[in-house]
Design a protein around this motif. Structure first.
Motif, mmCIF file in Angstrom:
data_model
loop_
_atom_site.group_PDB
_atom_site.id
_atom_site.type_symbol
_atom_site.label_atom_id
_atom_site.label_comp_id
_atom_site.label_asym_id
_atom_site.label_seq_id
_atom_site.Cartn_x
_atom_site.Cartn_y
_atom_site.Cartn_z
ATOM 1 N N TYR A 77 3.803 0.671 -13.712
ATOM 2 C CA TYR A 77 4.366 2.025 -13.598
ATOM 3 C C TYR A 77 4.777 2.316 -12.153
ATOM 4 O O TYR A 77 5.637 3.157 -11.897
ATOM 5 N N ALA A 78 4.147 1.606 -11.172
ATOM 6 C CA ALA A 78 4.412 1.881 -9.750
ATOM 7 C C ALA A 78 5.308 0.848 -9.110
ATOM 8 O O ALA A 78 5.766 1.038 -7.989
ATOM 9 N N SER A 79 5.538 -0.272 -9.795
ATOM 10 C CA SER A 79 6.217 -1.404 -9.154
ATOM 11 C C SER A 79 7.332 -1.951 -10.029
ATOM 12 O O SER A 79 7.131 -2.179 -11.232
ATOM 13 N N ARG A 80 8.501 -2.211 -9.416
ATOM 14 C CA ARG A 80 9.586 -2.877 -10.153
ATOM 15 C C ARG A 80 9.471 -4.388 -10.045
ATOM 16 O O ARG A 80 10.279 -5.111 -10.595
ATOM 17 N N GLY A 81 8.504 -4.875 -9.257
ATOM 18 C CA GLY A 81 8.304 -6.321 -9.127
ATOM 19 C C GLY A 81 9.338 -6.951 -8.213
ATOM 20 O O GLY A 81 9.550 -6.488 -7.088
ATOM 21 N N ALA A 82 9.991 -8.015 -8.689
ATOM 22 C CA ALA A 82 10.910 -8.805 -7.856
ATOM 23 C C ALA A 82 12.034 -7.951 -7.281
ATOM 24 O O ALA A 82 12.519 -7.016 -7.926
ATOM 25 N N VAL A 83 12.474 -8.336 -6.098
ATOM 26 C CA VAL A 83 13.611 -7.648 -5.470
ATOM 27 C C VAL A 83 14.837 -7.765 -6.374
ATOM 28 O O VAL A 83 15.631 -6.816 -6.508
ATOM 29 N N ALA A 84 14.978 -8.942 -7.036
ATOM 30 C CA ALA A 84 16.145 -9.168 -7.898
ATOM 31 C C ALA A 84 16.174 -8.217 -9.095
ATOM 32 O O ALA A 84 17.205 -8.087 -9.753
ATOM 33 N N ASN A 85 15.056 -7.573 -9.393
ATOM 34 C CA ASN A 85 15.063 -6.578 -10.483
ATOM 35 C C ASN A 85 15.796 -5.310 -10.066
ATOM 36 O O ASN A 85 16.092 -4.463 -10.906
ATOM 37 N N VAL A 86 16.029 -5.175 -8.763
ATOM 38 C CA VAL A 86 16.595 -3.922 -8.250
ATOM 39 C C VAL A 86 17.992 -4.115 -7.657
ATOM 40 O O VAL A 86 18.900 -3.326 -7.924
ATOM 41 N N ILE A 87 18.167 -5.171 -6.852
ATOM 42 C CA ILE A 87 19.482 -5.444 -6.247
ATOM 43 C C ILE A 87 19.783 -6.946 -6.364
ATOM 44 O O ILE A 87 18.849 -7.747 -6.508
ATOM 45 N N PRO A 88 21.047 -7.332 -6.297
ATOM 46 C CA PRO A 88 21.374 -8.771 -6.352
ATOM 47 C C PRO A 88 20.802 -9.504 -5.141
ATOM 48 O O PRO A 88 20.887 -9.009 -4.014
ATOM 49 N N VAL A 89 20.228 -10.665 -5.407
ATOM 50 C CA VAL A 89 19.581 -11.466 -4.354
ATOM 51 C C VAL A 89 20.294 -12.817 -4.243
ATOM 52 O O VAL A 89 20.592 -13.445 -5.248
ATOM 53 N N ASP A 90 20.579 -13.231 -3.031
ATOM 54 C CA ASP A 90 21.273 -14.507 -2.809
ATOM 55 C C ASP A 90 20.313 -15.668 -2.637
ATOM 56 O O ASP A 90 20.653 -16.815 -2.922
ATOM 57 N N ALA A 91 19.117 -15.409 -2.108
ATOM 58 C CA ALA A 91 18.158 -16.497 -1.859
ATOM 59 C C ALA A 91 16.750 -15.924 -1.849
ATOM 60 O O ALA A 91 16.563 -14.719 -1.682
ATOM 61 N N VAL A 92 15.787 -16.831 -2.036
ATOM 62 C CA VAL A 92 14.377 -16.430 -2.066
ATOM 63 C C VAL A 92 13.592 -17.331 -1.118
ATOM 64 O O VAL A 92 13.828 -18.535 -1.073
ATOM 65 N N ILE A 93 12.700 -16.725 -0.334
ATOM 66 C CA ILE A 93 11.781 -17.520 0.494
ATOM 67 C C ILE A 93 10.386 -17.245 -0.031
ATOM 68 O O ILE A 93 9.852 -16.143 0.113
ATOM 69 N N ARG A 94 9.785 -18.251 -0.666
ATOM 70 C CA ARG A 94 8.480 -18.054 -1.300
ATOM 71 C C ARG A 94 7.345 -18.247 -0.298
ATOM 72 O O ARG A 94 7.535 -18.759 0.791
ATOM 73 N N GLY A 95 6.145 -17.888 -0.732
ATOM 74 C CA GLY A 95 4.953 -18.032 0.099
ATOM 75 C C GLY A 95 4.217 -16.715 0.131
ATOM 76 O O GLY A 95 4.806 -15.664 -0.086
ATOM 77 N N CYS A 96 2.926 -16.795 0.359
ATOM 78 C CA CYS A 96 2.130 -15.561 0.383
ATOM 79 C C CYS A 96 1.162 -15.576 1.566
ATOM 80 O O CYS A 96 0.003 -15.843 1.408
ATOM 81 N N PRO A 97 1.677 -15.214 2.732
ATOM 82 C CA PRO A 97 3.090 -14.978 3.053
ATOM 83 C C PRO A 97 3.752 -16.280 3.509
ATOM 84 O O PRO A 97 3.064 -17.223 3.873
ATOM 85 N N PRO A 98 5.085 -16.332 3.535
ATOM 86 C CA PRO A 98 5.741 -17.498 4.140
ATOM 87 C C PRO A 98 5.473 -17.520 5.643
ATOM 88 O O PRO A 98 5.389 -16.463 6.273
ATOM 89 N N THR A 99 5.332 -18.720 6.203
ATOM 90 C CA THR A 99 5.111 -18.840 7.650
ATOM 91 C C THR A 99 6.427 -18.579 8.389
ATOM 92 O O THR A 99 7.505 -18.621 7.775
ATOM 93 N N PRO A 100 6.359 -18.350 9.693
ATOM 94 C CA PRO A 100 7.616 -18.177 10.445
ATOM 95 C C PRO A 100 8.575 -19.355 10.279
ATOM 96 O O PRO A 100 9.791 -19.161 10.148
ATOM 97 N N VAL A 101 8.033 -20.580 10.249
ATOM 98 C CA VAL A 101 8.925 -21.738 10.074
ATOM 99 C C VAL A 101 9.516 -21.738 8.664
ATOM 100 O O VAL A 101 10.694 -22.073 8.472
ATOM 101 N N ASP A 102 8.714 -21.346 7.658
ATOM 102 C CA ASP A 102 9.278 -21.213 6.296
ATOM 103 C C ASP A 102 10.429 -20.209 6.293
ATOM 104 O O ASP A 102 11.445 -20.418 5.632
#
Ligand code: SF4
Length: 170
Positions: free
Chosen positions: A133-158
């Motif tokens: 109810y509070a979250s739309r989840g992925a950014v792509a659920n809201v606006i078009p996304v060109d690329a994804v950088i995964r990680g929790c969190p991704p490191t600066p080098v990632d």
């Protein structure tokens, strides 16, 4: 003034020397980034970071890109305060319902051509928080996304590697 200069001379340099760079990937990816940004963006890629509802873990890693160790500005990457000055949006999530309208407005304010990168496990698919109810989840659920950088969190080098992949390797 003389007192201060005398004190500087007496004490000398008290900061520790910079440790040797032990992250070869940093320089390698940085140089590739610099070359690609030189070709495509006249030597300067402007990024607007948008926190759409993250826990701030991703922001800490993004912020580290600007510290003296990673110093991403030397490779031509600059973080800007306004989407109107940006070539790229780095969006961390999950996108909270409260931020949904703000994300749409930010995208509309970013001039084309522009790239949108979703950052972190949350930005990729909602991560720990998913959709609710509070979250739309992925950014792509809201606006078009060109690329994804995964990680929790991704490191600066990632993050650097993900930005390089988004603008295309030479
Ligand atoms: S991906 Fe991990 S660090 Fe980033 S916002 Fe989600 S929980 Fe926080």
């Amino acid at each position: 003034m003389l007192r201060i200069l005398g004190k500087i001379q007496r004490i000398g340099i008290i900061s520790e020397p910079l440790p040797p760079l032990n992250e070869p990937a940093l320089t390698e990816i940085g140089e590739q980034l610099k070359a690609r940004i030189g070709e495509l963006f006249g030597g300067s890629l402007a990024i607007r970071e948008v926190d759409a509802g993250s826990c701030n873990g991703c922001e800490l890693e993004i912020q580290a890109l600007n510290n003296s160790w990673y110093s991403i500005e030397r490779f031509g990457v600059h973080f800007v305060a306004s989407p109107r000055h940006a070539d790229m949006l780095l969006v961390t999530g999950p996108v909270s319902r409260h931020m949904e309208e703000a994300i749409h407005r930010t995208l509309a304010a970013t001039p084309e051509p522009r790239l949108v990168i979703a950052v972190g496990a949350c930005g990729a698919d909602g991560g720990e928080f998913g959709e609710s109810y509070a979250s739309r989840g992925a950014v792509a659920n809201v606006i078009p996304v060109d690329a994804v950088i995964r990680g929790c969190p991704p490191t600066p080098v990632d993050l650097m590697r993900g930005i390089l992949e988004a603008i295309g390797r030479p």
